[in-house]
Design an enzyme around this catalytic site. Structure first.
Site, mmCIF file in Angstrom:
data_model
loop_
_atom_site.group_PDB
_atom_site.id
_atom_site.type_symbol
_atom_site.label_atom_id
_atom_site.label_comp_id
_atom_site.label_asym_id
_atom_site.label_seq_id
_atom_site.Cartn_x
_atom_site.Cartn_y
_atom_site.Cartn_z
ATOM 1 N N CYS A 254 20.756 -9.934 26.402
ATOM 2 C CA CYS A 254 21.930 -10.746 26.106
ATOM 3 C C CYS A 254 23.060 -9.817 26.583
ATOM 4 O O CYS A 254 24.076 -9.982 27.217
ATOM 5 C CB CYS A 254 22.226 -11.062 24.582
ATOM 6 N N SER B 256 9.919 -22.006 20.229
ATOM 7 C CA SER B 256 10.641 -23.062 19.283
ATOM 8 C C SER B 256 11.884 -22.446 18.177
ATOM 9 O O SER B 256 12.191 -23.230 17.496
ATOM 10 C CB SER B 256 9.732 -24.016 18.683
ATOM 11 N N GLY B 257 12.244 -21.166 18.562
ATOM 12 C CA GLY B 257 13.333 -20.662 17.696
ATOM 13 C C GLY B 257 14.532 -21.156 18.270
ATOM 14 O O GLY B 257 14.708 -21.982 19.121
ATOM 15 N N ASN B 258 15.596 -20.390 17.867
ATOM 16 C CA ASN B 258 17.025 -20.629 18.213
ATOM 17 C C ASN B 258 17.170 -20.757 19.689
ATOM 18 O O ASN B 258 17.929 -21.524 20.339
ATOM 19 C CB ASN B 258 18.133 -19.597 17.478
ATOM 20 N N ILE B 259 16.788 -19.569 20.145
ATOM 21 C CA ILE B 259 17.076 -19.507 21.897
ATOM 22 C C ILE B 259 16.242 -20.656 22.495
ATOM 23 O O ILE B 259 16.998 -21.585 23.490
ATOM 24 C CB ILE B 259 16.652 -18.169 22.523
ATOM 25 N N GLY C 63 18.176 -13.232 15.080
ATOM 26 C CA GLY C 63 17.055 -13.786 14.555
ATOM 27 C C GLY C 63 15.816 -12.648 14.309
ATOM 28 O O GLY C 63 15.951 -11.575 14.922
ATOM 29 N N THR D 75 15.100 -11.075 17.902
ATOM 30 C CA THR D 75 15.933 -10.125 18.365
ATOM 31 C C THR D 75 15.726 -8.662 17.524
ATOM 32 O O THR D 75 15.797 -7.924 18.325
ATOM 33 C CB THR D 75 17.497 -10.835 18.072
ATOM 34 N N ARG D 76 15.731 -8.897 16.333
ATOM 35 C CA ARG D 76 15.384 -7.760 15.533
ATOM 36 C C ARG D 76 14.037 -7.131 15.983
ATOM 37 O O ARG D 76 14.039 -5.697 15.961
ATOM 38 C CB ARG D 76 15.470 -7.977 14.163
ATOM 39 N N SER E 154 23.519 -13.790 14.110
ATOM 40 C CA SER E 154 22.924 -14.505 15.511
ATOM 41 C C SER E 154 21.656 -13.690 15.791
ATOM 42 O O SER E 154 21.013 -14.021 16.894
ATOM 43 C CB SER E 154 23.945 -14.454 16.231
#
Length: 315
Positions: free
Chosen positions: A129, A11-14, A162, A165-166, A160
């Protein structure tokens, strides 16, 4: 015609951007459930307000939802490690899984390059990505001339990137490098990612370098045409995807050391192909500079749409 019901884990950004894309743009998919682990996440709150089933108990909570039985496609927008757990839990139920993490349990899929051959796989991996942005270009070059070495550099706004990703930076480089060869067709590949801290944030920029043997000038025109066509193919489902400038093909000086990049038995390439791209996001949920996240959700949506179309016989 009934739409194919989908759930999103993450339920994060993506995951939230993907939910909005399904709602606003899809004619074949129906958003049914949003799954997270943070009960206070914005994604779960939005999904709840929109009337979708929600759970903050992860994949275990999804399995217990009354809606689970009718869900046919599950998007996983968590992390590489979490996807291994989620895929194992979902496997007995026969759901189609679209993996937006670098876990790579299933085959690498780039919609513009190799989706038809993997359309019926149970678990499809969307690479990264950077992979979605650059591997189509490597494939476009390799369908004209062999590519003994390809290197991609993905530069994204630090804002961008989050936590997910990190946490996946190592997997990003490993998965993308592998997909450069397996999907892009290069003999060897390398991937680099840059988190750009510039303010205001810059949109995603990607660079592809490919070493080729192209002494015949006519091949140069074929490469440029192939790349241009591929950019149009990707832009059909990622509207903000575009060439930043014309494709550059330059001779490699005789004294330039390139053999260390190649397999020992590879011949010496004559030219370097340089392709510069940018990806502007559609700003459905994320800001326009977050093209790195937008291209993942757009590619995942394209795969799900094609799965739904194949199921309906609408090829």
């Amino acid at each position: 015609m009934p739409r194919t019901k989908v759930a999103i884990i993450g339920s994060g950004n993506i995951g939230t951007d993907l939910m909005i894309k399904v709602m606003r743009t899809s004619q074949k998919l129906e958003m049914d459930a949003m799954v997270g682990i943070d009960p206070d996440s914005d994604g779960l709150a939005r999904a709840n307000r929109l009337g979708f089933a929600t759970t903050h108990r992860g994949v275990e909570g999804l399995l217990e939802l009354p809606e689970f039985e009718e869900i046919e496609i599950v998007f996983d927008a968590t992390s590489a490690k979490a996807h291994q757990h989620n895929a194992a839990k979902l496997r007995p139920y026969g759901k189609r899984i679209i993996d937006l993490t670098p876990a790579a349990i299933g085959p690498y899929v780039i919609p513009a390059v190799n989706l038809p051959e993997h359309l019926h796989e149970p678990n499809l991996n969307m690479v990264t990505c950077g992979g979605q942005a650059t591997i189509p270009i490597v494939a476009a070059i390799s369908r004209v001339v062999p590519v003994p070495y390809a290197e991609i550099v993905a530069s994204i706004a630090s804002k961008s990137a989050g936590p997910g990703t990190r946490a996946n930076i190592d997997e990003f480089t490993e998965t993308t490098s592998a997909a450069i060869t397996r999907v892009g067709g290069a003999r060897k590949g390398k991937a680099l990612i840059i988190l750009n801290p510039a303010e205001p944030p810059l949109i995603m920029r990607d660079t592809v370098f490919a070493l080729v043997e192209a002494a015949d000038p006519a091949i140069h025109d074929d490469i440029r045409h192939s790349v241009t066509k591929m950019v149009a193919d990707v832009a059909a489902y990622v509207p903000g995807y575009r060439l930043k400038q014309q494709v550059q093909i330059t001779g490699i000086p005789a004294d330039q050391p390139v053999q260390t990049l190649l397999d020992p038995d590879a011949g010496r390439p004559t030219h370097q192909v340089s392709v510069f791209l940018e990806v502007e996001g559609a700003a459905h949920y994320l800001p326009a500079y977050a093209g790195n996240l937008d291209i993942m959700t757009a590619a995942g949506l394209q795969v799900a749409e094609r799965i739904a179309a194949a199921k309906a016989g609408d090829r």
